[in-house]
Design a protein around this motif. Structure first.
Motif, mmCIF file in Angstrom:
data_model
loop_
_atom_site.group_PDB
_atom_site.id
_atom_site.type_symbol
_atom_site.label_atom_id
_atom_site.label_comp_id
_atom_site.label_asym_id
_atom_site.label_seq_id
_atom_site.Cartn_x
_atom_site.Cartn_y
_atom_site.Cartn_z
ATOM 1 N N LYS A 108 0.886 -1.117 0.052
ATOM 2 C CA LYS A 108 -0.069 0.234 0.048
ATOM 3 C C LYS A 108 1.074 1.437 -0.100
ATOM 4 N N TYR A 109 2.258 1.180 0.427
ATOM 5 C CA TYR A 109 3.033 2.259 0.453
ATOM 6 C C TYR A 109 3.829 2.428 -1.015
ATOM 7 N N CYS A 372 4.388 7.792 3.324
ATOM 8 C CA CYS A 372 3.049 7.974 3.503
ATOM 9 C C CYS A 372 2.964 9.622 3.637
ATOM 10 N N GLN A 376 -0.527 10.719 8.080
ATOM 11 C CA GLN A 376 -1.423 9.344 7.908
ATOM 12 C C GLN A 376 -0.566 7.946 8.186
ATOM 13 N N CYS A 377 0.658 7.945 8.755
ATOM 14 C CA CYS A 377 1.345 6.954 9.338
ATOM 15 C C CYS A 377 2.426 7.279 9.986
ATOM 16 N N GLU A 378 2.825 6.417 11.201
ATOM 17 C CA GLU A 378 3.877 6.790 11.907
ATOM 18 C C GLU A 378 5.272 6.175 11.172
ATOM 19 N N GLU A 380 8.223 3.815 10.550
ATOM 20 C CA GLU A 380 8.665 2.569 10.976
ATOM 21 C C GLU A 380 9.682 2.325 10.088
ATOM 22 N N ASN A 383 8.483 0.969 6.738
ATOM 23 C CA ASN A 383 7.854 1.867 5.813
ATOM 24 C C ASN A 383 8.489 3.092 5.273
ATOM 25 N N TYR A 462 8.200 13.147 4.843
ATOM 26 C CA TYR A 462 6.909 12.564 4.186
ATOM 27 C C TYR A 462 6.829 12.655 2.733
#
Length: 499
Positions: A108-109, A372, A376-378, A380, A383, A462
């Motif tokens: 999804k990324y 992202c 919308q996301c942290e 990690e 990702n 990001y």
């Protein structure tokens, strides 16, 4: 009689104390404070550590190799490349998608990486041989009465506590082989001008807000310039690249005479040579690179080394040096300490996915990207990726050198395998005008650095954040482009065989 009983009691107390110490020693064994043999952790099944054969020069410089090796931290165990992060363990979401047992970002990324459709996004136009990004090149002005001509600017964003948003280091054209660079703090400047249609419009550029001053670093002697003896006496350093470390230290990498060959790559903390940064940049260890420190290379070293870059493991924070990335070959090593590195840690299963056998140069530093939009996301380890620019050097029949810029992307966790490479080289909207303006034939706009436009006191950025891409124009001008980093991922080839 009383004295005898007193002595007997004292004897019993001493015996009891000695017995207690004996029991305590058996129960709690203290760690040894010294060992007669230095043991190194295993680096992995594809890597065997060895000291460079030229370590004598390190000892000659007053550096103890054993002390440097001892700095190798405990994170480098044999399974480092496939060990999941603590967050991934808790979530139970880790899925191996590679023979390297690494962690690609979830689909999804990265699905959008492999799209190359005309008109999508609107900021890009796809041609047969190149990708045109609809962002304009503008001037970077680094000049003064003393330094009227500079080139190859290197730019980073300063913390919010700074007076000005940018820090700029640019080379100065001197006489003969003389090498010199200047530093200033920069900002956006809007200047009015009359366009071809007679309308007054604003021209935006990045210019020095402080007077450019010479940036001096300690000089070093060359060990061996056999066959190119004149290079051993070239004064000054050259090709500076400035970037942020993962701990928030402002670093500069540059070329200078080498302790191991003729020319090598060196590091220094900018706060050591530009002291005003010390009061605004308090993150990062100032004493890590307080003076010049050379980066070693065990295998494949040339008399003149150029174009290294550094990156960091998103999981452990360990530092790595990538020496080269080209068709069928990639070479990176882990930093141990005092500039010493391991042997090549690239897995034999690695596929660089650079299909064309050409002259490839690493052009810029690498930036860490969370795949992202902000919020919308942290961030990690699973990702995040690293992105850098490569140049393909071409010398056509006109003998005018051409540098075509491509984007390369790799995973931010060990074993750092590549996940994508630009299927087309990138040009910007008004690049033709700049080539004509500076009479630069052969598209000699050299990409120097890539950095986040704003410094938010974090190492990564990001997809919806802007980057500043600085360029040297024909070795006698400065330019830059500001654009969302997302659009740099347009028209990429997947290293996993995705469409």
């Amino acid at each position: 009689m009383a004295r005898l009983q007193q002595r007997r009691a004292q004897f019993i107390i001493v015996v009891a104390l000695l017995y207690s110490l004996f029991i305590l020693n058996r129960l709690v064994k203290p760690k040894r404070l010294a060992t007669t043999q230095l043991l190194l952790p295993e680096l992995g099944r594809h890597t065997k550590f060895q000291l460079p054969p030229y370590l004598q020069s390190v000892e000659d410089a007053g550096i103890d190799p054993a002390e440097s090796i001892a700095l190798f931290d405990k994170n480098s165990d044999a399974e480092q490349g496939s060990r999941p992060s603590q967050k991934a363990k808790k979530a139970g979401k880790l899925v191996s998608k590679s023979p390297l047992s690494s962690r690609y970002p979830e689909d999804k990324y990265t699905d959008f990486l492999w799209r190359c459709r005309t008109g999508e996004p609107r900021a890009a136009e796809v041609f047969d041989t190149f990708l045109s990004l609809k962002y304009k090149i503008f001037e970077v002005r680094v000049e003064s009465e003393r330094y009227p001509m500079t080139y190859n600017p290197s730019i980073i964003a300063l913390p919010p506590s700074s007076h000005y948003p940018f820090l700029i280091v640019a080379r100065v054209r001197g006489g003969g082989f003389f090498q010199e660079s200047v530093i200033c703090e920069g900002k956006y400047i809007d200047e009015p001008f009359v366009n071809a249609y007679g309308f007054e419009v604003m021209n935006r550029l990045i210019g020095c807000a402080t007077n450019p001053r010479v940036l001096t670093v300690p000089q070093t002697p060359a060990r061996d310039c056999t066959g190119i003896d004149y290079m051993s006496d070239v004064p000054g350093y050259h090709d500076p690249r400035i970037f942020w470390s993962n701990t928030g230290a402002p670093l500069m990498m540059f070329n200078q005479q080498s302790r191991y060959g003729c020319f090598g790559l060196w590091l220094i903390d900018l706060r050591s040579v530009y002291p005003s940064l010390r009061y605004r940049v308090t993150r990062g260890l100032l004493n890590q690179y307080p003076t010049v420190m050379e980066l070693t290379r065990i295998e494949g070293r040339n008399p003149i080394e150029k174009n290294y870059l550094m990156f960091y493991d998103a999981d452990t924070g360990a530092g790595y040096v990538q020496y080269e990335l080209r068709h069928g070959s990639r070479h990176f090593s882990r930093l141990i300490g005092n500039g010493l590195t391991t042997s090549n840690m690239t897995s034999p299963l690695e596929a660089t996915c650079i299909g064309e056998d050409a002259i490839w140069h690493q052009a810029t530093n690498a930036i860490k990207i969370v795949m992202c939009d902000y919020g919308q996301c942290e961030p990690e380890p699973e990702n995040t990726v690293y992105l850098t620019f490569l140049h393909k050097k071409e010398i056509p029949e006109t003998f005018k050198v051409q540098y075509k810029r491509y984007v390369a992307v790799w995973k931010a966790t060990a074993p750092f395998e590549m996940i994508g490479f630009g299927s087309k080289h990138i040009r910007f909207d008004n690049e033709d005008e700049w080539e004509q303006k500076f009479n630069v034939e052969g598209r000699f706009l050299y990409t120097v650095t890539v950095a986040w436009e704003t410094n938010m006191n974090r190492y990564e950025g990001y997809l919806n954040e802007n980057v500043v891409i600085s360029m040297g124009v024909g070795d006698h001008g400065n330019a830059a482009v500001v654009m969302p980093v997302r659009d740099l991922f347009t028209c990429m080839s997947s290293c996993r065989g995705q469409p």
